[in-house]
Design a protein around this motif. Structure first.
Motif, short mmCIF file in Angstrom:
data_model
loop_
_atom_site.label_atom_id
_atom_site.label_comp_id
_atom_site.label_asym_id
_atom_site.label_seq_id
_atom_site.Cartn_x
_atom_site.Cartn_y
_atom_site.Cartn_z
N TYR A 1 49.08 44.53 50.98
CA TYR A 1 48.82 44.07 49.89
C TYR A 1 49.31 44.40 48.78
CZ TYR A 1 44.96 47.31 52.31
OH TYR A 1 43.68 47.63 53.45
N LEU A 2 49.32 43.17 47.89
CA LEU A 2 49.55 42.36 46.69
C LEU A 2 49.16 42.62 45.60
CD1 LEU A 2 52.01 40.33 46.20
CD2 LEU A 2 50.08 38.45 46.42
N THR A 3 50.17 43.73 44.86
CA THR A 3 49.73 43.96 43.59
C THR A 3 50.68 43.14 42.56
OG1 THR A 3 49.08 45.99 44.44
CG2 THR A 3 48.80 46.03 42.11
N TRP A 4 49.92 42.77 41.14
CA TRP A 4 50.30 42.23 40.17
C TRP A 4 50.97 43.62 39.22
CZ3 TRP A 4 53.09 38.58 37.73
CH2 TRP A 4 53.05 38.70 36.71
N HIS A 5 51.98 43.96 38.21
CA HIS A 5 51.85 44.62 37.41
C HIS A 5 52.08 46.13 38.46
CE1 HIS A 5 53.68 46.51 34.14
NE2 HIS A 5 52.34 46.04 33.51
N PRO A 6 53.11 46.77 38.58
CA PRO A 6 52.59 47.91 40.11
C PRO A 6 52.63 48.97 38.98
CG PRO A 6 54.66 46.40 40.66
CD PRO A 6 54.05 45.56 39.76
N LEU A 7 51.76 50.11 38.95
CA LEU A 7 51.91 50.55 37.37
C LEU A 7 50.71 51.83 38.83
CD1 LEU A 7 51.01 49.71 34.53
CD2 LEU A 7 53.18 50.21 34.56
N GLU B 1 50.54 31.63 42.68
CA GLU B 1 49.14 32.51 42.20
C GLU B 1 48.86 33.13 41.38
OE1 GLU B 1 48.51 29.02 41.96
OE2 GLU B 1 46.20 29.74 41.58
N GLY B 2 49.54 34.26 42.15
CA GLY B 2 48.88 35.54 41.32
C GLY B 2 50.02 35.69 39.64
N GLN B 3 51.42 35.29 40.07
CA GLN B 3 52.48 34.78 38.92
C GLN B 3 51.99 34.54 38.12
OE1 GLN B 3 56.63 32.60 39.72
NE2 GLN B 3 56.62 35.23 39.01
N ARG B 4 51.44 32.93 38.34
CA ARG B 4 50.82 31.97 37.08
C ARG B 4 49.67 32.33 37.14
NH1 ARG B 4 47.28 27.98 37.06
NH2 ARG B 4 46.15 28.34 38.74
N LEU B 5 48.70 33.70 37.44
CA LEU B 5 47.49 33.69 36.13
C LEU B 5 48.14 34.72 35.99
CD1 LEU B 5 45.36 32.81 39.12
CD2 LEU B 5 45.55 31.41 36.69
N ALA B 6 48.97 35.91 36.20
CA ALA B 6 49.44 36.91 35.48
C ALA B 6 48.86 38.04 36.84
CB ALA B 6 49.65 36.75 34.21
N MET B 7 47.80 37.84 37.43
CA MET B 7 46.75 39.01 37.95
C MET B 7 46.97 39.10 39.69
SD MET B 7 43.08 37.07 37.42
CE MET B 7 42.86 35.76 38.64
N THR B 8 46.12 39.96 39.62
CA THR B 8 46.03 40.33 41.18
C THR B 8 44.68 41.00 41.10
OG1 THR B 8 46.49 41.42 42.09
CG2 THR B 8 48.14 40.18 42.90
N LYS C 1 41.13 34.20 43.95
CA LYS C 1 40.18 34.06 45.19
C LYS C 1 40.89 33.23 45.93
CE LYS C 1 35.54 35.08 43.77
NZ LYS C 1 35.88 36.42 44.17
N PRO C 2 41.81 32.90 46.81
CA PRO C 2 42.22 32.07 47.73
C PRO C 2 41.40 30.95 47.62
CG PRO C 2 41.72 33.75 49.28
CD PRO C 2 41.29 34.22 47.80
#
Lengths: 286, 460
Positions: free
Chosen positions: A208-214, A248-255, A260-261
């Motif tokens: 499970y991949l999560t951008w900006h984990p909080l 892609e998540g880093q480029r778009l700043a989100m997961t 979508k792949p």
């Protein structure tokens, strides 16, 4: 293996009706499914072989749920694979298996000792690009059999990234990764976790991949890659998918649901399904 | 309003009706997870003592979830039939339990009473009942529905054939379907849980199932258990859809989590009725429920999980379903920890659904992280059969290879039917006879590979 009294079976009994060693009427159908079709009947019950096959599969699944991960062996494996950062060990607020199973909310949070010590000893405040967490989840067997290979492959696929020391988490649910990533000051967290065992596969790992984990992130804010085991998605394929999602998540700043792949990423996975990474839907894990 | 009971020298006080209901529930992990459970066994009995003395009509005035906030509450209150309620209107919950067990409560009186009961009244009385009470009263409730087969007739046991496949491979699904038909399974429905929720994928499966049904002229209905919006789109595109499926829960917020509301269900109900595909009846909806669904969506309003489950039945009841079943052990040990809790919940759900007038079935099942095994499922399936359950679910060898949990095996249905003398739906029973799958006593016998039905179904 599911043996059928329709097929030539060394232990078949004459009490089982409908034995015809010459042919199995399900022969044409069996390759299309893993389902336990054509088991035959002992009266209205299951033939003994089919009964014991089922019990063995269930026993393995139960053992996978209740076993403990041997983290020293995992650490040695990572070290031998060339990952020389010292692993950090953390524990959720669930202190034993029954508590873990009853209280998913405890499994999503770190215990006080983990927050206070393991994760705060930083001499450098530059954020990590990504932190990996390897977690027991619902299958210690999955971690023992597939954890090291999958983790090494994932790290290799992101070798140009600044990666945090690997974190080993005990009695952990998916959301525990959020608190770990937050404590480590990581821009993303990828938690590799044992999936709920089924009868056919007890050693499947999910990522499970999560951008900006909080703490408090929702499942819809993650991407999931599931079914990682030798007969499912290989460690290398999983790593390729993860690396695509992470970049892609880093480029778009989100997961999450909106990441979508594309077809290029899906080509990395055999058949596109069931390994297609999507928003997290694995409720039993979360 | 607070409620209290004195037991000996100790007075137990409950802040409100929700607290009484939660504390009166048998111990279960979901209520503990929610922080609603009684903190001692004595307090559990104290709550039941309070409940026993409450007038049934309390539940029409002291609403657990406010009318203004929740469309399920509005549905329950607005559709309450005061005339039907009249015979029991003066009773307390404890008196109502006695009456349900009495000889005055017959299939006919219970059928007439159903529209007068609310989910909260039914949940309340279930909390005062032992398992045997739940079995014996449910056994007096008869709920008959029909589409291409007639379900719920006294003395019969129907079954859903569940031929799931991890990648929705039509050949694999057909293989499991044919296997199940050879055990006489599928008179309630042949129903697939799809791995992917897309209109083209579901249409492919609907067409495949319909082709199998027509080829062998099977008097049953098929269903792809996809989201109601997918079914609506499939119907628009002309897919051969018999039943609309949807998971439902007991609050507006929980249903929102499922992506539905009452208006959407009404739209789908109407669209499916317009297709007029049923031959012996026009019940076109199939609903699944399960204790813990509302809590897992954080939409339980601090109401205990069993009461929330029964409120889901009010949603189902509004659409005259062919089939309703609880997936009782599927949701996991954080809601129902072990076999004791699963068995109790299965009997409660069946009883409460039947008393409200629903065609209740049960998925007798468990996951690998629950403290349960097939021996426990043997207990529950036999209890439910004695209780007159409308249908049970079965998969090849009890092993669902798509959803990764265990249900009943096709063998189990055969065994229950023979041991309890409960044949399948009459139309389906006649089909089995035409196919040469039954013996002179109507039993579905083991078939040899060279027998005509095996050759016809597997090679024909």
């Amino acid at each position: 293996m599911t043996r059928s009294p329709f097929s030539a079976s060394p232990s078949r009994s004459s009490a089982v009706v409908d034995i015809d060693s010459q042919r199995d009427p399900f022969a044409r159908l069996r390759p299309s499914t893993r389902a336990r079709i054509g088991l035959g009947r002992a009266g209205d019950g299951l033939p003994t072989d089919a009964l014991l096959d089922f019990q063995l599969a269930h026993a393995r699944a139960r053992d996978a749920v209740h076993a403990a991960v041997d983290w020293d062996t995992i650490a040695t494996g990572l070290h031998q694979g060339g990952w020389d950062q010292t692993p950090l060990r953390v524990q959720s607020r669930a202190t034993n298996r029954p508590d873990y199973l009853r209280r998913p909310d405890w499994g999503r949070r770190l215990d006080a000792a983990s927050v206070g010590t393991a994760l705060t000893a930083r001499d450098d405040e530059t954020p990590y690009d990504l932190a990996f967490v390897l977690a027991d989840g619902l299958s210690a067997t999955a971690v023992m059999q597939n954890g090291v290979a999958t983790l090494l492959a994932c790290r290799a696929a992101l070798s140009d990234w600044r990666i945090a020391p690997p974190v080993f988490a005990t009695q952990a649910r998916v959301a525990l990764g959020d608190e770990v990533g937050q404590s480590l000051n990581a821009r993303m967290v990828a938690i590799l976790i044992g999936e709920r065992p089924g009868l056919s596969v007890a050693e499947s790992l999910g990522i499970y991949l999560t951008w900006h984990p909080l703490v408090g992130r929702r499942d819809s804010e993650r991407n999931c890659i599931s079914n990682i085991h030798p007969d499912g998605l290989s460690a290398d394929h999983a790593a390729a998918l993860l690396a695509w999602l992470a970049r892609e998540g880093q480029r778009l700043a989100m997961t999450g649901v909106d990441l979508k792949p594309d077809e290029r990423a899906l080509l990395a996975s055999p058949g596109g399904s069931p390994a297609v990474p999507g928003p997290s839907e694995h409720q039993a894990q979360s | 309003m607070a409620y209290s009971a004195r037991l000996g020298t100790e007075r137990h006080t409950f802040a409100d009706l929700k607290a009484v209901m939660a504390c009166a529930s048998p111990r279960r992990s979901g209520d503990e997870l929610a922080g609603l459970a009684a903190n001692s066994d004595e307090r559990r009995v104290a709550a039941r003592r309070v409940l026993a003395d409450l007038p049934l009509r309390t539940f029409l005035d002291d609403l657990l979830i406010p009318y203004e906030q929740d469309e399920v509450t509005r549905l329950i209150i607005d559709s309450h039939d005061a005339a039907a309620f009249a015979p029991v209107a003066a009773m307390t919950v404890g008196e109502f339990r006695n009456w349900l067990l009495s000889y005055d409560a017959t299939p006919a009186t219970l059928r007439a009473l159903a529209p007068g009961l609310t989910p909260e009244m039914v949940a309340a009385v279930s909390k005062l009942m032992r398992n045997q009470d739940l079995i014996s009263v449910a056994g007096k409730c008869q709920v008959v529905t029909a589409f291409r087969s007639t379900l719920g007739l006294p003395g019969r046991l129907a079954s859903r054939l569940q031929p799931n496949h991890p990648t929705d491979d039509p050949a694999g699904i057909a293989a499991s379907t044919l296997d199940g038909l050879l055990y006489g399974i599928g008179d309630a429905v042949i129903g697939i849980n799809p791995a992917t929720d897309s209109v083209p994928a579901c249409t492919t499966l609907l067409e495949m199932l319909d082709a199998v049904r027509q080829r062998f002229d099977i008097p049953t209905q098929s269903c792809v258990l996809t989201h109601v919006t997918t079914s609506l789109r499939a119907m628009e595109r002309g897919a051969p859809l018999d039943l609309v499926f949807q998971s439902v829960a007991g609050s507006q917020a929980a249903n929102k989590g499922f992506g539905i509301d009452l208006a959407l269900l009404a739209e789908a109900h109407s669209a499916a009725l317009d297709l007029k595909r049923g031959t012996v009846g026009d019940n076109v909806m199939y609903f699944e429920t399960g204790q813990g669904a509302a809590l897992s969506a954080d939409a339980h309003h601090d109401v205990d999980q069993q009461t929330m489950e029964v409120r889901a039945y009010a949603v189902a009841r509004a659409f005259r379903p062919l089939l309703v079943n609880t997936v009782v052990g599927f949701i996991g040990p954080e809601y129902l920890f072990d076999a004791k809790q699963i068995i109790r919940a299965g009997l409660e759900d069946h009883f409460c659904g039947k008393l409200l007038g629903l065609p209740m079935g049960v998925d007798v099942c468990y996951t690998n992280h629950a403290e349960a095994d097939q021996d426990d499922m043997d207990v529950l399936m036999n209890l439910l059969t004695v209780a007159g359950v409308n249908f049970l679910i079965a998969v090849p060898g009890a092993d669902d290879v798509m959803l990764n949990y265990q249900s009943l095996a096709f063998h189990d249905i055969v065994s229950l039917r023979h041991q309890h003398h409960r044949p399948p739906a009459p139309e389906f029973e006649a089909w089995l006879r035409r196919m040469g799958m039954t013996d002179a006593d109507g039993r579905v016998v083991p078939l040899s590979p060279s027998s005509a039905p095996v050759r016809r179904l597997l090679e024909g």
